[in-house]
Design a protein around this motif. Structure first.
Motif, PDB file in Angstrom:
ATOM      1  N   SER A  40     -22.917  17.181  20.404  1.00 22.34           N
ATOM      2  CA  SER A  40     -22.247  16.013  21.060  1.00 22.34           C
ATOM      3  C   SER A  40     -21.635  15.173  19.936  1.00 22.34           C
ATOM      4  CB  SER A  40     -23.276  15.484  21.908  1.00 22.34           C
ATOM      5  OG  SER A  40     -24.353  14.963  21.031  1.00 22.34           O
ATOM      6  N   ARG A  46     -14.548   0.095  15.480  1.00 27.14           N
ATOM      7  CA  ARG A  46     -15.080  -1.047  14.882  1.00 27.14           C
ATOM      8  C   ARG A  46     -13.901  -2.232  14.491  1.00 27.14           C
ATOM      9  NH1 ARG A  46     -20.308  -0.638  11.120  1.00 27.14           N
ATOM     10  NH2 ARG A  46     -21.050   1.543  11.811  1.00 27.14           N
ATOM     11  N   TRP A 105     -17.836  -2.657  24.208  1.00 26.12           N
ATOM     12  CA  TRP A 105     -18.804  -3.637  23.711  1.00 26.12           C
ATOM     13  C   TRP A 105     -18.119  -5.235  23.854  1.00 26.12           C
ATOM     14  CZ3 TRP A 105     -22.899  -3.090  20.335  1.00 26.12           C
ATOM     15  CH2 TRP A 105     -23.527  -1.833  20.081  1.00 26.12           C
TER      16      TRP A 105
ATOM     17  N   SER B  66     -27.379  17.840  20.808  1.00 25.86           N
ATOM     18  CA  SER B  66     -26.908  16.597  21.344  1.00 25.86           C
ATOM     19  C   SER B  66     -28.161  15.613  21.511  1.00 25.86           C
ATOM     20  CB  SER B  66     -26.354  17.319  22.823  1.00 25.86           C
ATOM     21  OG  SER B  66     -25.368  18.099  22.469  1.00 25.86           O
ATOM     22  N   PRO B  67     -28.475  15.084  20.504  1.00 21.56           N
ATOM     23  CA  PRO B  67     -29.562  14.188  20.919  1.00 21.56           C
ATOM     24  C   PRO B  67     -29.194  12.874  21.780  1.00 21.56           C
ATOM     25  CG  PRO B  67     -28.842  13.907  18.727  1.00 21.56           C
ATOM     26  CD  PRO B  67     -28.180  15.029  19.170  1.00 21.56           C
ATOM     27  N   SER B  69     -28.288   9.063  23.042  1.00 16.28           N
ATOM     28  CA  SER B  69     -27.974   8.281  22.148  1.00 16.28           C
ATOM     29  C   SER B  69     -27.717   7.039  23.122  1.00 16.28           C
ATOM     30  CB  SER B  69     -26.580   8.650  21.636  1.00 16.28           C
ATOM     31  OG  SER B  69     -25.851   7.396  21.072  1.00 16.28           O
ATOM     32  N   VAL B  70     -28.467   5.940  22.668  1.00 14.96           N
ATOM     33  CA  VAL B  70     -28.001   4.726  23.382  1.00 14.96           C
ATOM     34  C   VAL B  70     -27.532   3.514  22.375  1.00 14.96           C
ATOM     35  CG1 VAL B  70     -30.063   4.995  24.986  1.00 14.96           C
ATOM     36  CG2 VAL B  70     -30.448   4.032  23.048  1.00 14.96           C
ATOM     37  N   SER B  71     -27.069   2.753  22.954  1.00 13.09           N
ATOM     38  CA  SER B  71     -26.519   1.614  22.197  1.00 13.09           C
ATOM     39  C   SER B  71     -27.136   0.353  22.215  1.00 13.09           C
ATOM     40  CB  SER B  71     -25.048   1.130  22.730  1.00 13.09           C
ATOM     41  OG  SER B  71     -24.386   2.221  22.399  1.00 13.09           O
ATOM     42  N   LEU B  72     -27.465  -0.301  21.156  1.00 15.53           N
ATOM     43  CA  LEU B  72     -28.054  -1.598  21.341  1.00 15.53           C
ATOM     44  C   LEU B  72     -27.264  -2.655  20.575  1.00 15.53           C
ATOM     45  CD1 LEU B  72     -31.639  -1.839  21.112  1.00 15.53           C
ATOM     46  CD2 LEU B  72     -31.086  -2.429  18.778  1.00 15.53           C
ATOM     47  N   ALA B  73     -27.097  -3.548  21.642  1.00 18.98           N
ATOM     48  CA  ALA B  73     -26.229  -4.798  20.997  1.00 18.98           C
ATOM     49  C   ALA B  73     -26.859  -6.007  20.917  1.00 18.98           C
ATOM     50  CB  ALA B  73     -25.207  -5.155  22.300  1.00 18.98           C
ATOM     51  N   THR B 105     -28.309   4.694  13.704  1.00 21.62           N
ATOM     52  CA  THR B 105     -27.007   5.199  13.443  1.00 21.62           C
ATOM     53  C   THR B 105     -25.811   4.032  13.744  1.00 21.62           C
ATOM     54  OG1 THR B 105     -26.864   6.277  15.490  1.00 21.62           O
ATOM     55  CG2 THR B 105     -27.249   7.711  13.517  1.00 21.62           C
ATOM     56  N   ASN B 106     -24.761   4.116  13.044  1.00 15.09           N
ATOM     57  CA  ASN B 106     -23.510   3.243  13.343  1.00 15.09           C
ATOM     58  C   ASN B 106     -24.129   1.838  13.252  1.00 15.09           C
ATOM     59  OD1 ASN B 106     -21.805   5.233  13.829  1.00 15.09           O
ATOM     60  ND2 ASN B 106     -22.735   5.634  15.905  1.00 15.09           N
ATOM     61  N   ARG B 107     -24.548   1.401  12.063  1.00 15.69           N
ATOM     62  CA  ARG B 107     -25.121  -0.133  11.672  1.00 15.69           C
ATOM     63  C   ARG B 107     -23.716  -0.608  11.816  1.00 15.69           C
ATOM     64  NH1 ARG B 107     -30.225  -0.535   9.076  1.00 15.69           N
ATOM     65  NH2 ARG B 107     -31.189   1.130   9.107  1.00 15.69           N
ATOM     66  N   GLY B 111     -24.593  -4.749  16.269  1.00 19.39           N
ATOM     67  CA  GLY B 111     -25.556  -3.742  17.002  1.00 19.39           C
ATOM     68  C   GLY B 111     -25.520  -2.334  16.336  1.00 19.39           C
ATOM     69  N   CYS B 112     -25.818  -1.381  17.141  1.00 19.19           N
ATOM     70  CA  CYS B 112     -26.020   0.038  16.381  1.00 19.19           C
ATOM     71  C   CYS B 112     -26.110   0.854  17.503  1.00 19.19           C
ATOM     72  CB  CYS B 112     -27.281   0.045  15.477  1.00 19.19           C
ATOM     73  SG  CYS B 112     -28.849  -0.198  16.128  1.00 19.19           S
ATOM     74  N   THR B 113     -26.205   2.233  17.061  1.00 17.77           N
ATOM     75  CA  THR B 113     -26.775   3.261  18.312  1.00 17.77           C
ATOM     76  C   THR B 113     -28.026   3.866  17.754  1.00 17.77           C
ATOM     77  OG1 THR B 113     -25.341   4.951  17.181  1.00 17.77           O
ATOM     78  CG2 THR B 113     -24.325   3.647  18.988  1.00 17.77           C
ATOM     79  N   TRP B 115     -30.519   7.478  18.103  1.00 18.57           N
ATOM     80  CA  TRP B 115     -30.603   8.554  18.373  1.00 18.57           C
ATOM     81  C   TRP B 115     -31.921   9.075  18.697  1.00 18.57           C
ATOM     82  CZ3 TRP B 115     -27.027  11.570  14.388  1.00 18.57           C
ATOM     83  CH2 TRP B 115     -25.654  11.592  14.905  1.00 18.57           C
TER      84      TRP B 115
END
Lengths: 109, 134
Positions: A40, A46, A105, B66-67, B69-73, B105-107, B111-113, B115
């Motif tokens: 995935s 950004r 976002w 396919s772990p 993935s959630v977003s954190l804002a 991930t994606n710092r 926010g970030c995501t 896994w």
């Protein structure tokens, strides 16, 4: 069409355009089928002082595109030219863009 | 969607329109129903699209393809991406989940995501992000 989720409903988001095939934010175009992998994929757009960018380490997230892993169908048929044993071929299925999700976002600038 | 039912079996269910998958449920297919679709206009559901959203892990348990993935804002953006985060796993179902099985991930500044590298489901965490001299 991809499914669109808002991180913060009611907040302003970056100006975007979405079709069945691609997401456009500023001058960044994410073509879903091109980004699909055997695992995935997560494409993050950004925004920083340099503008909108994909895959940068700097700035604030404006959109996250999640694309499911590629799926294959296996068809039996033919023989292996080396061993002469029955063989099968794997063919990738085209991406179902309905399974793509776009997360928008909050965007201030 | 499917949810665990009894020992090792799953029960299939369909959510109401627009409703998200409840806790302990696994989303497997998404139905898209066009506007004005009734028994009279579309009796055999020919115009309803079925979208396969199953996560298939062929390499399990050696690797996750396919772990989740959630977003954190963050409610207030930071001035840089060099913040640090402490994660405390409050609860999980199905399997144990350690704090180091959650990968940041994606710092970004806002926010970030995250896994999830564990077989656990319904993982709830407490997190704290800090950045000195922000």
């Amino acid at each position: 069409m991809p499914m669109i989720n808002l991180i913060q409903p009611g907040a302003r988001v970056a100006p975007f355009a979405v079709t069945d095939a691609a997401l456009t934010i500023g001058d960044v175009v994410v073509t879903f089928a091109d980004e699909q992998q055997d695992t995935s994929a997560e494409v993050v757009i950004r925004h920083s002082a340099a503008g909108f960018a994909v895959g940068s380490d700097d700035g604030a997230i404006v959109a996250v595109v999640r694309i499911p892993a590629r799926q294959y169908v296996e068809t039996e048929g033919g023989t292996d030219p080396m061993s002469g044993e029955p063989a099968s071929t794997r063919e990738a299925l085209p991406l179902d863009t309905n399974a793509v999700t776009i997360e928008l976002w909050p965007f201030a600038g | 969607m499917a949810h665990p039912h009894g020992s090792g079996t799953y029960k299939l269910a369909v959510t109401a329109i627009g409703q998200s998958v409840p806790d302990n449920g696994i989303e497997i297919y998404r139905l898209t129903i066009p506007a004005g679709s009734t028994d009279a206009t579309d009796p055999y559901l020919a115009n309803v699209t079925l979208t396969d959203v199953r996560r298939i892990e062929v390499g399990y348990p050696e690797m996750l393809d396919s772990p989740p993935s959630v977003s954190l804002a963050f409610t207030r953006p930071m001035r840089g991406t060099d913040w640090r985060m402490d994660i405390d796993v409050v609860s999980s179902t199905g399997a144990p989940c350690r704090a180091d099985q959650i990968v940041i991930t994606n710092r970004a500044t806002n926010g970030c995501t995250l896994w999830l590298g564990s077989a656990a489901d319904d993982v709830r965490i407490r997190w704290q992000a800090t950045r000195l001299h922000d």
